[in-house]
Design an enzyme around this catalytic site. Structure first.
Site, mmCIF file in Angstrom:
data_model
loop_
_atom_site.group_PDB
_atom_site.id
_atom_site.type_symbol
_atom_site.label_atom_id
_atom_site.label_comp_id
_atom_site.label_asym_id
_atom_site.label_seq_id
_atom_site.Cartn_x
_atom_site.Cartn_y
_atom_site.Cartn_z
ATOM 1 N N GLU A 46 0.828 -1.206 0.000
ATOM 2 C CA GLU A 46 0.000 0.000 0.000
ATOM 3 C C GLU A 46 0.866 1.260 0.000
ATOM 4 O OE1 GLU A 46 -2.194 -2.972 2.784
ATOM 5 O OE2 GLU A 46 -0.146 -2.616 2.045
ATOM 6 N N CYS A 70 -2.661 -3.594 7.122
ATOM 7 C CA CYS A 70 -2.285 -3.799 8.522
ATOM 8 C C CYS A 70 -2.664 -2.571 9.346
ATOM 9 C CB CYS A 70 -0.797 -4.097 8.640
ATOM 10 S SG CYS A 70 0.287 -2.766 8.083
ATOM 11 N N CYS A 79 -0.335 0.432 7.682
ATOM 12 C CA CYS A 79 -0.778 0.863 6.353
ATOM 13 C C CYS A 79 -2.101 1.626 6.431
ATOM 14 C CB CYS A 79 -0.911 -0.336 5.427
ATOM 15 S SG CYS A 79 0.686 -1.025 4.948
ATOM 16 N N TRP A 165 9.793 -39.830 -17.705
ATOM 17 C CA TRP A 165 9.037 -38.908 -16.873
ATOM 18 C C TRP A 165 7.569 -39.303 -16.970
ATOM 19 C CZ3 TRP A 165 11.713 -35.881 -13.742
ATOM 20 C CH2 TRP A 165 12.996 -35.462 -14.108
ATOM 21 N N ASP A 195 17.951 -41.063 -6.982
ATOM 22 C CA ASP A 195 17.782 -40.067 -8.041
ATOM 23 C C ASP A 195 18.840 -38.977 -8.042
ATOM 24 O OD1 ASP A 195 15.496 -41.475 -8.667
ATOM 25 O OD2 ASP A 195 14.151 -40.110 -7.601
ATOM 26 N N LEU A 199 17.397 -30.460 -6.226
ATOM 27 C CA LEU A 199 16.487 -29.808 -5.280
ATOM 28 C C LEU A 199 16.615 -28.288 -5.301
ATOM 29 C CD1 LEU A 199 16.680 -32.232 -2.206
ATOM 30 C CD2 LEU A 199 15.087 -32.262 -4.133
ATOM 31 N N ARG A 202 14.623 -24.209 -10.972
ATOM 32 C CA ARG A 202 15.263 -23.820 -12.229
ATOM 33 C C ARG A 202 14.156 -23.428 -13.207
ATOM 34 N NH1 ARG A 202 17.201 -28.301 -10.207
ATOM 35 N NH2 ARG A 202 16.134 -29.689 -11.676
ATOM 36 N N LEU A 298 8.435 -42.011 2.968
ATOM 37 C CA LEU A 298 8.474 -40.855 3.860
ATOM 38 C C LEU A 298 7.129 -40.137 3.874
ATOM 39 C CD1 LEU A 298 9.952 -38.854 5.673
ATOM 40 C CD2 LEU A 298 10.824 -37.727 3.616
#
Length: 377
Positions: A46, A70, A79, A165, A195, A199, A202, A298
């Site tokens: 703002e 805010c 703001c 893929w 693999d 991580l 890109r 996991l």
């Protein structure tokens, strides 16, 4: 408001632990100034829009902002005070402040000053913009999300392990977009060893960006081989954190730390990393969101522990029809649909022939673990 959302997204992934916010000022039906909150501690959207306008708002001017202004001073000043001082008489807002202590207070302050406030315009889209921030404010823990790419029959790999893929380039580019949003990415030791993922985010036209990279490895088996995963040796290795237990061996811990890799040793009676302890540590470090990309064991364990908050599933028009191919998730004994895990606040997007379904994970009142299976986590 759609333009304000586009302006807010210019800071995609750069504002943690703060929200992304876009604001603009309209005079005589034309957008005259725009502002986006760019980083933690920086000026709010703002104030930037008012500064960009360069003059006092003309009569009839309207401010559009994606999040309730805010009303507390903080580091940059409230703001609401800046809006009142500017002379604006009309403000259109998307989402309410998610903090229960502040929600609606900004509106009250503006209305008390004689400003017309219209709220709830594209509220769902404006709320969705800040999934991570909203969860952090409401729960004071990181948003734990998981992503998977699956076939139509819910498989993530052939029986041989071949998985590259499943989805096409457009869907994989969208994964990079979400990687850029989350302040951290997490995988299991098996994924790192099989693999060897980088991580990082890109994206075309942008520099490679590295979030915090978590590797869950309760026994530090990913450190035992001579061929170290690239996340332990590349130029971003200081952004890698191995999350382990006291059962991993201090020799391996020293080896990682000598390489510049951080190690979190969390208390655990077993070789499994306790997700509750991990959440606490993330909260202490102000890491507001974690994007799990596998592996299956996991993520299944996180789901069984009812610790998964959000799920991204990219589905490709492919069928394996092989009961020995690898399932996306496992470990539960769901005998009735009443006991199924469901998603809420669901959103769908198409990427060519692939589709993304994402939403909040909603757990049933009763959820049964299949005691015949177990996971190392």
């Amino acid at each position: 408001m759609r333009r304000a959302l586009e302006v807010a997204r210019q800071a995609w992934g750069g504002t943690h632990p703060n929200p992304m916010v876009g604001a603009l000022i309209v005079e005589n039906g034309r957008i005259m100034a725009e502002g986006a909150h760019a980083q933690d501690g920086g000026p709010h959207a703002e104030r930037l829009a008012l500064l960009a306008l360069g003059h006092r708002p003309r009569e009839g001017a309207t401010m559009y902002v994606t999040l309730e202004p805010c009303s507390t001073a903080g580091r940059t000043g409230a703001c609401t005070e800046a809006i009142i001082a500017s002379g604006l008489k009309r403000v259109v807002v998307g989402a309410r402040d998610p903090n229960p202590a502040h929600a609606g207070r900004g509106f009250e302050v503006l209305r008390a000053a004689g400003i017309e406030v219209i709220e709830g315009v594209l509220a769902d889209e404006c709320t969705d913009l800040n999934l991570i921030f909203n969860h952090w404010i409401e729960h004071e823990t990181p948003l734990v999300a998981a992503k998977s790419a699956v076939t139509l029959d819910g498989r993530i790999a052939c029986r041989s392990g071949d998985s590259r893929w499943i989805t096409g380039e457009a869907a994989r580019a969208d994964v990079m977009r979400w990687r850029r949003l989350f302040p951290s990415i997490a995988v299991g030791a098996g994924t790192v060893m099989t693999d060897n993922p980088r991580l990082t985010a890109r994206r075309a036209g942008e520099a490679e960006w590295c979030p915090w990279r978590f590797v869950f490895d309760g026994l530090l088996r990913s450190v035992a081989d001579r061929a170290m995963p690239s996340v332990y040796t590349d130029e971003f290795r200081e952004r890698t954190i191995v999350v382990t237990t006291p059962h991993g061996g201090m020799g391996y811990v020293r080896k990682l730390r000598e390489l510049g890799v951080q190690v979190w040793i969390l208390p655990s009676a077993t070789q499994r990393v306790p997700m509750g302890e991990f959440r606490k540590r993330c909260a202490q470090e102000k890491i507001t969101g974690v994007y799990f990309e596998g592996g299956s064991q996991l993520v299944s364990q996180i789901l069984q522990d009812k610790q998964l908050d959000y799920l991204f599933v990219y589905r490709a028009p492919v069928l394996l029809a092989d009961d020995r191919s690898k399932a996306m998730l496992s470990g539960l004994r769901t005998e009735k649909l009443l006991n199924a895990i469901r998603l809420s606040d669901v959103r769908h997007e198409a990427f060519g022939g692939d589709t993304l379904t994402r939403g909040r994970v909603t757990y049933p009142a009763q959820m049964f673990i299949d005691e015949t299976t177990f996971s190392l986590g």
